[in-house]
Each structure stands twice: as C-alpha cells, then as structure tokens.
Write a protein that holds these residues in place. Structure first.
Motif, PDB file in Angstrom:
ATOM      1  N   LEU A   1      33.155 -12.189 -19.784  1.00 43.73           N
ATOM      2  CA  LEU A   1      33.525 -11.478 -18.568  1.00 43.73           C
ATOM      3  C   LEU A   1      32.289 -11.038 -17.806  1.00 43.73           C
ATOM      4  O   LEU A   1      31.400 -10.399 -18.359  1.00 43.73           O
ATOM      5  CB  LEU A   1      34.365 -10.248 -18.907  1.00 43.73           C
ATOM      6  CG  LEU A   1      35.768 -10.522 -19.433  1.00 43.73           C
ATOM      7  CD1 LEU A   1      36.256  -9.354 -20.272  1.00 43.73           C
ATOM      8  CD2 LEU A   1      36.727 -10.790 -18.285  1.00 43.73           C
TER       9      LEU A   1
ATOM     10  N   ALA B   1      30.965  -8.666 -14.670  1.00 42.44           N
ATOM     11  CA  ALA B   1      31.433  -7.449 -14.025  1.00 42.44           C
ATOM     12  C   ALA B   1      30.340  -6.909 -13.109  1.00 42.44           C
ATOM     13  O   ALA B   1      29.164  -7.224 -13.266  1.00 42.44           O
ATOM     14  CB  ALA B   1      31.818  -6.405 -15.066  1.00 42.44           C
TER      15      ALA B   1
ATOM     16  N   PHE C   1      35.789  -6.165 -13.088  1.00 40.57           N
ATOM     17  CA  PHE C   1      35.623  -7.376 -13.873  1.00 40.57           C
ATOM     18  C   PHE C   1      36.104  -8.615 -13.125  1.00 40.57           C
ATOM     19  O   PHE C   1      37.029  -8.551 -12.309  1.00 40.57           O
ATOM     20  CB  PHE C   1      36.420  -7.268 -15.183  1.00 40.57           C
ATOM     21  CG  PHE C   1      35.844  -6.308 -16.174  1.00 40.57           C
ATOM     22  CD1 PHE C   1      36.204  -4.975 -16.163  1.00 40.57           C
ATOM     23  CD2 PHE C   1      34.930  -6.744 -17.130  1.00 40.57           C
ATOM     24  CE1 PHE C   1      35.672  -4.074 -17.086  1.00 40.57           C
ATOM     25  CE2 PHE C   1      34.395  -5.865 -18.050  1.00 40.57           C
ATOM     26  CZ  PHE C   1      34.763  -4.525 -18.029  1.00 40.57           C
TER      27      PHE C   1
ATOM     28  N   GLU D   1      37.627 -12.681 -13.625  1.00 42.68           N
ATOM     29  CA  GLU D   1      38.795 -13.187 -14.333  1.00 42.68           C
ATOM     30  C   GLU D   1      38.453 -13.724 -15.717  1.00 42.68           C
ATOM     31  O   GLU D   1      39.345 -13.982 -16.513  1.00 42.68           O
ATOM     32  CB  GLU D   1      39.459 -14.287 -13.510  1.00 42.68           C
ATOM     33  CG  GLU D   1      40.203 -13.760 -12.294  1.00 42.68           C
ATOM     34  CD  GLU D   1      41.383 -12.900 -12.687  1.00 42.68           C
ATOM     35  OE1 GLU D   1      41.341 -11.665 -12.461  1.00 42.68           O
ATOM     36  OE2 GLU D   1      42.360 -13.444 -13.228  1.00 42.68           O
ATOM     37  N   GLY D   2      37.189 -13.913 -15.999  1.00 44.46           N
ATOM     38  CA  GLY D   2      36.786 -14.324 -17.331  1.00 44.46           C
ATOM     39  C   GLY D   2      36.650 -15.826 -17.504  1.00 44.46           C
ATOM     40  O   GLY D   2      37.236 -16.609 -16.747  1.00 44.46           O
TER      41      GLY D   2
ATOM     42  N   GLN E   1      44.331  -4.576 -19.475  1.00 45.86           N
ATOM     43  CA  GLN E   1      43.999  -5.997 -19.540  1.00 45.86           C
ATOM     44  C   GLN E   1      45.200  -6.801 -20.022  1.00 45.86           C
ATOM     45  O   GLN E   1      45.683  -6.604 -21.134  1.00 45.86           O
ATOM     46  CB  GLN E   1      42.807  -6.244 -20.469  1.00 45.86           C
ATOM     47  CG  GLN E   1      42.359  -7.703 -20.509  1.00 45.86           C
ATOM     48  CD  GLN E   1      41.232  -7.938 -21.488  1.00 45.86           C
ATOM     49  OE1 GLN E   1      41.084  -7.235 -22.477  1.00 45.86           O
ATOM     50  NE2 GLN E   1      40.401  -8.954 -21.210  1.00 45.86           N
TER      51      GLN E   1
ATOM     52  N   LYS F   1      43.170 -12.377 -18.800  1.00 47.00           N
ATOM     53  CA  LYS F   1      42.650 -11.816 -17.548  1.00 47.00           C
ATOM     54  C   LYS F   1      41.558 -10.802 -17.841  1.00 47.00           C
ATOM     55  O   LYS F   1      41.429 -10.302 -18.943  1.00 47.00           O
ATOM     56  CB  LYS F   1      43.781 -11.119 -16.772  1.00 47.00           C
ATOM     57  CG  LYS F   1      44.942 -12.024 -16.413  1.00 47.00           C
ATOM     58  CD  LYS F   1      44.523 -13.072 -15.408  1.00 47.00           C
ATOM     59  CE  LYS F   1      45.702 -13.921 -14.952  1.00 47.00           C
ATOM     60  NZ  LYS F   1      45.289 -14.970 -13.981  1.00 47.00           N
ATOM     61  N   GLY F   2      40.765 -10.501 -16.817  1.00 42.50           N
ATOM     62  CA  GLY F   2      39.775  -9.464 -16.979  1.00 42.50           C
ATOM     63  C   GLY F   2      40.418  -8.083 -16.899  1.00 42.50           C
ATOM     64  O   GLY F   2      41.465  -7.912 -16.274  1.00 42.50           O
TER      65      GLY F   2
END
Lengths: 111, 111
Positions: A90, A92, A102, A104-105, B38, B42-43
């Motif tokens: 992640l 951020a 953050f 969306e990863g 969370q 997703k973040g």
C-alpha cells in the motif's frame, strides 16, 4: 481534490526477479509518502517513508528499496524477490502527521 | 511507548447488534486518534477520528469513545450491518510521531 494512484494492481513474479511498484499523488504538493506492506490477514507494516525528493527513511531492513524521483512519485523496488516478499503493498500520503490516505494497493505473489 | 494495542483480533456480531473494538496506548504525546476501515482487497480508508479534548464523537452509526486518563479509546458500531464487515484499524499520532497503527480487528456481521 487529491487522489493517489498505485500500479500494478496485481502481479505474480518468480523468486529472484526484480520488482517495481509505482505510486503517484495528484492534487497536492510536497506530500509525505509511505509504503506499507500487509501480509494476508495481518496488520500494516511501515516499510519506507519520504518527506521530500530523494529523502527516504527505511523502517525495516530487507531486500526492498524505495525511491522518490519526483515530488509526487514514490517507487518501491527490489533487485531479487524472495517468497517472503509476497503480500499486499500500500502506498499512502499525508500533508500532516495526522490523516494518512491510502491507495488501492498492489497484490504481489512471489512464486 | 510507540505501540497501540488493539483488541479483539476478530469479532463476530449478529445483524443489528453492537460491535465494540478497543485500543490502548502508552505515549502521552499522542493527540489524534483515527480509525480506518478496510474492505478485502482495498486500501484502508479513514472512518472517524477524535482528539482528546472530547470524550465522544459520533458519526452516524459509528462512535468513538475516548478515556484520556486510562489512555484507551474504542469504536462502537451501532445496529451493525453485513456491509460493515471489514477489518478495522485504530491508530494514534501526536507531536512529531508518525501514525502508529493497531494490528487490526476483523469484523464479521452475520445476516
């Protein structure tokens, strides 16, 4: 408004291969930037943070590295991936020490 | 001093019930306490936050209760819904300290 973009969203990489995850922030200047890792079902582990271009602080020694070539760009890299590098990464950002936003990863699976 | 201890690790609640997640901290310099939500894949996203000058903050069905003397704060989710099923992280920051996260609580709300 500010937005954060992170890519790729998913990737499967063999052990020993290189890694590059990229993150960019829009709508703000001079943000603090962070890379976190989240193993499956686990908490958030801070890997790197940056308060400015070229300024990187590492929280956990490992075979990952980070770079900030531009004000709103943050890159996570590895020269040789390990199985243990698998996880949810992640990006951020924040303008203060308070609220972190953050991305969306990126799901990384090392096989 | 840097830790935020979060409990329980997992929580199962029936629809309509109250979900309660607790966090404790040691660092008296902390003066901002956010909660993040969370969803899988997703973040984390900021849900609600509180400063220690108030003992309670409510936003819809979500309430933070803060006990400064005990150095504890908690998240209450009233009338819990299946859509609330997610992992919740408490966090704390203050002074020059970076945001410190708890280890997370996986909430499951059964229909």
């Amino acid at each position: 408004s500010q937005t954060i973009h992170q890519w790729p969203a998913t990737l499967v990489q063999p052990v020993g291969s290189p890694l590059s995850l990229e993150c960019t922030v829009e709508g703000t200047s001079n943000p603090n930037l962070y890379w976190y890792r989240q193993a499956a079902g686990r908490g958030l582990q801070l890997l790197f943070y940056s308060v400015g271009i070229g300024q990187i602080s590492s929280e956990v020694p490992q075979n990952l590295s980070a770079s900030r070539p531009q004000d709103r760009q943050f890159i996570l890299s590895s020269k040789k991936l390990l199985l243990s590098d698998s996880g949810f990464y992640l990006c951020a950002w924040t303008q203060s020490l308070n609220t972190i936003y953050f991305g969306e990863g990126s799901w990384l699976t090392v096989v | 001093q840097q830790q935020v201890k979060q409990s329980p690790q997992s929580l199962i609640v029936q629809k309509g019930g109250i979900s309660i997640i607790n966090c404790a901290y040691e660092n008296t310099a902390f003066d901002y306490f956010p909660w993040y939500q969370q969803f899988p894949g997703k973040g984390p996203a900021l849900l609600i936050a509180i400063r220690p000058d108030v003992s309670e903050k409510k936003e819809g069905r979500f309430t933070i209760s803060f006990n400064k003397s005990a150095k504890q704060f908690s998240l209450h989710i009233m009338d819990s819904q299946p859509g609330d099923s997610a992992t919740y992280f408490c966090a704390a920051t203050g002074g020059s300290e970076k945001l410190v996260f708890g280890k997370g609580t996986k909430l499951t709300v059964n229909p």
